[in-house]
Design a protein around this motif. Structure first.
Motif, mmCIF file in Angstrom:
data_model
loop_
_atom_site.group_PDB
_atom_site.id
_atom_site.type_symbol
_atom_site.label_atom_id
_atom_site.label_comp_id
_atom_site.label_asym_id
_atom_site.label_seq_id
_atom_site.Cartn_x
_atom_site.Cartn_y
_atom_site.Cartn_z
ATOM 1 N N SER A 195 0.863 -1.436 0.087
ATOM 2 C CA SER A 195 0.048 -0.076 -0.055
ATOM 3 C C SER A 195 0.789 1.522 -0.192
ATOM 4 O O SER A 195 0.468 2.341 -0.553
ATOM 5 C CB SER A 195 -0.857 -0.026 1.334
ATOM 6 O OG SER A 195 -1.754 1.017 1.321
ATOM 7 N N ILE A 196 2.145 1.201 0.710
ATOM 8 C CA ILE A 196 2.899 2.441 0.678
ATOM 9 C C ILE A 196 3.457 2.743 -0.507
ATOM 10 O O ILE A 196 3.579 3.966 -1.027
ATOM 11 C CB ILE A 196 3.826 2.224 1.846
ATOM 12 C CG1 ILE A 196 3.176 2.328 3.595
ATOM 13 C CG2 ILE A 196 4.991 3.343 1.646
ATOM 14 C CD1 ILE A 196 4.141 1.828 4.250
ATOM 15 N N LEU A 197 3.982 1.347 -1.094
ATOM 16 C CA LEU A 197 4.684 1.542 -2.267
ATOM 17 C C LEU A 197 3.719 2.109 -3.504
ATOM 18 O O LEU A 197 3.961 2.861 -4.385
ATOM 19 C CB LEU A 197 5.195 0.377 -2.933
ATOM 20 C CG LEU A 197 6.365 -0.300 -2.280
ATOM 21 C CD1 LEU A 197 6.741 -1.616 -2.590
ATOM 22 C CD2 LEU A 197 7.462 0.617 -2.440
ATOM 23 N N ALA A 198 2.345 1.886 -3.645
ATOM 24 C CA ALA A 198 1.210 2.340 -4.246
ATOM 25 C C ALA A 198 1.137 3.673 -4.229
ATOM 26 O O ALA A 198 1.031 4.309 -5.384
ATOM 27 C CB ALA A 198 -0.034 1.795 -3.984
ATOM 28 N N PHE B 105 -0.358 0.171 -11.539
ATOM 29 C CA PHE B 105 -0.772 -0.890 -12.182
ATOM 30 C C PHE B 105 0.681 -1.181 -13.222
ATOM 31 O O PHE B 105 0.870 -2.426 -13.328
ATOM 32 C CB PHE B 105 -1.837 -0.704 -13.456
ATOM 33 C CG PHE B 105 -3.020 -0.510 -12.692
ATOM 34 C CD1 PHE B 105 -3.961 -1.319 -12.167
ATOM 35 C CD2 PHE B 105 -3.447 0.795 -12.361
ATOM 36 C CE1 PHE B 105 -5.127 -1.346 -11.428
ATOM 37 C CE2 PHE B 105 -4.659 0.949 -11.877
ATOM 38 C CZ PHE B 105 -5.523 -0.092 -11.354
ATOM 39 N N VAL B 106 1.510 -0.124 -13.352
ATOM 40 C CA VAL B 106 2.806 -0.474 -14.068
ATOM 41 C C VAL B 106 3.859 -0.807 -13.018
ATOM 42 O O VAL B 106 4.607 -1.700 -13.049
ATOM 43 C CB VAL B 106 3.169 0.818 -14.527
ATOM 44 C CG1 VAL B 106 4.712 0.350 -15.348
ATOM 45 C CG2 VAL B 106 2.460 1.112 -15.763
ATOM 46 N N GLY B 107 3.825 -0.521 -11.874
ATOM 47 C CA GLY B 107 4.381 -0.839 -10.764
ATOM 48 C C GLY B 107 5.751 0.026 -10.554
ATOM 49 O O GLY B 107 5.694 1.234 -11.056
ATOM 50 N N LEU B 108 6.815 -0.313 -9.882
ATOM 51 C CA LEU B 108 7.932 0.485 -9.783
ATOM 52 C C LEU B 108 8.475 0.886 -11.168
ATOM 53 O O LEU B 108 9.338 1.849 -10.883
ATOM 54 C CB LEU B 108 9.069 -0.218 -8.784
ATOM 55 C CG LEU B 108 8.500 -0.350 -7.350
ATOM 56 C CD1 LEU B 108 9.604 -1.324 -6.641
ATOM 57 C CD2 LEU B 108 8.245 0.686 -6.470
ATOM 58 N N GLU B 109 8.612 0.224 -12.169
ATOM 59 C CA GLU B 109 8.922 0.572 -13.372
ATOM 60 C C GLU B 109 8.656 1.923 -13.654
ATOM 61 O O GLU B 109 9.347 2.544 -14.600
ATOM 62 C CB GLU B 109 8.569 -0.305 -14.540
ATOM 63 C CG GLU B 109 9.206 -1.804 -14.233
ATOM 64 C CD GLU B 109 9.039 -2.885 -15.090
ATOM 65 O OE1 GLU B 109 8.116 -2.617 -16.067
ATOM 66 O OE2 GLU B 109 9.268 -3.949 -15.164
ATOM 67 N N SER B 110 7.303 2.359 -13.334
ATOM 68 C CA SER B 110 7.062 3.690 -13.649
ATOM 69 C C SER B 110 7.588 4.757 -13.031
ATOM 70 O O SER B 110 7.438 5.837 -13.143
ATOM 71 C CB SER B 110 5.420 3.856 -13.442
ATOM 72 O OG SER B 110 5.103 3.627 -12.164
ATOM 73 N N GLY B 111 8.359 4.423 -11.908
ATOM 74 C CA GLY B 111 9.176 5.524 -11.061
ATOM 75 C C GLY B 111 8.274 5.822 -9.819
ATOM 76 O O GLY B 111 7.188 5.467 -9.710
#
Length: 273
Positions: free
Chosen positions: A29-32, A39-45
């Motif tokens: 939840s924190i990472l979101a 929906f892309v995840g950490l790759e979106s930055g």
């Protein structure tokens, strides 16, 4: 020996599994709330954009929750500490009945308590639409925790003997209460205060029915963010909520730990030769 190691390994694995089950959703939840696109995840930055949007749109709910929590703390201190003192001094069967009645707001669902308050005071327009209406519900919910915390400390000391000794030296009731009772139940007051503040800030069930569009608190705003906005906004709101509540929970754990007692020996220290 091998069986003990195996048992320890199983216990450790079970503990780690439970911790992962509880902590992983919070971390996700924190990472979101910190990613550009969930929906892309950490790759979106990583970004603080959502945190700033929550602050711009919902900071009034944060300040209101803090204000209600502090007001709730003040009221529970004024009501709870003297109540715990009277119950301790009385020690009668009636005091035990009163103590159990004080626990009713915890046993009764918050929604039922909120409906009872609305039925009783909902006709008072100015009061119904004020943040003080929410404050009343929070006081009803948190007061038992303050009373129980102070009661537990007062029950562990010989309060009667301390007061009688102070009275024999000419201390008035006011002096006995402020110079004897309060210092001896300080730990209970601190633990109860932290509990009241954390519970008031995070209280949702009561507040959901008691609030109006102009008196939203942090948990109500959090629910609205998840229901009507992007998931990143709701997760960023959760991050702000955790930044407020986790330090209070850690402080509550620290104050709840027993303090080591220091004893001063009456025997003279032998001189070194």
């Amino acid at each position: 020996m091998k069986s003990h190691k195996m048992l320890f390994g199983l216990q450790l694995a079970f503990t780690l599994a439970v911790c992962a089950f509880l902590i992983v959703p919070v971390v996700l939840s924190i990472l979101a709330g910190l990613t550009s696109n969930y929906f892309v995840g950490l790759e979106s930055g990583l970004t603080l954009r959502w945190v700033f949007e929550v602050w711009d749109g919902y900071r009034d709910t944060i300040f209101r929750s803090i204000g209600i929590a502090l007001a709730c703390l003040l009221v529970t201190l004024v009501l709870g500490v003297p109540t715990a003192y009277v119950l301790t001094r009385s020690g009668s069967r009636l005091s035990r009945v009163v103590e159990e009645l004080l626990m009713l707001p915890i046993a009764v669902p918050g929604l039922a308590t909120a409906l009872a308050l609305i039925s009783a005071y909902g006709g008072m327009g100015g009061f119904r639409t004020s943040w003080t209406f929410i404050l009343v519900g929070h006081v009803l919910f948190t007061l038992p925790f303050m009373v129980r915390s102070v009661l537990a400390v007062l029950a562990s000391i010989d309060l009667k003997t301390l007061e009688e000794g102070a009275a024999s030296l000419g201390a008035s009731f006011r002096q006995r209460f402020f110079d004897i009772v309060l210092p001896n139940c300080r730990n209970g007051i601190l633990a109860g205060s932290l509990m009241v503040v954390t519970l008031s800030i995070g209280e949702f069930n009561l507040t959901w029915l008691l609030h109006t569009p102009l008196t939203k608190t942090l948990p109500v705003g959090l629910a609205d963010a998840y229901a009507s906005l992007r998931l990143e906004i709701g997760s960023a709101y959760t991050l702000i909520f955790l930044l407020m509540i986790v330090p209070l929970l850690l402080a509550m754990q620290a104050f709840a730990r027993p303090r080591p007692r220091r004893f001063i020996s009456d025997d003279p220290v032998p001189e070194s030769k």
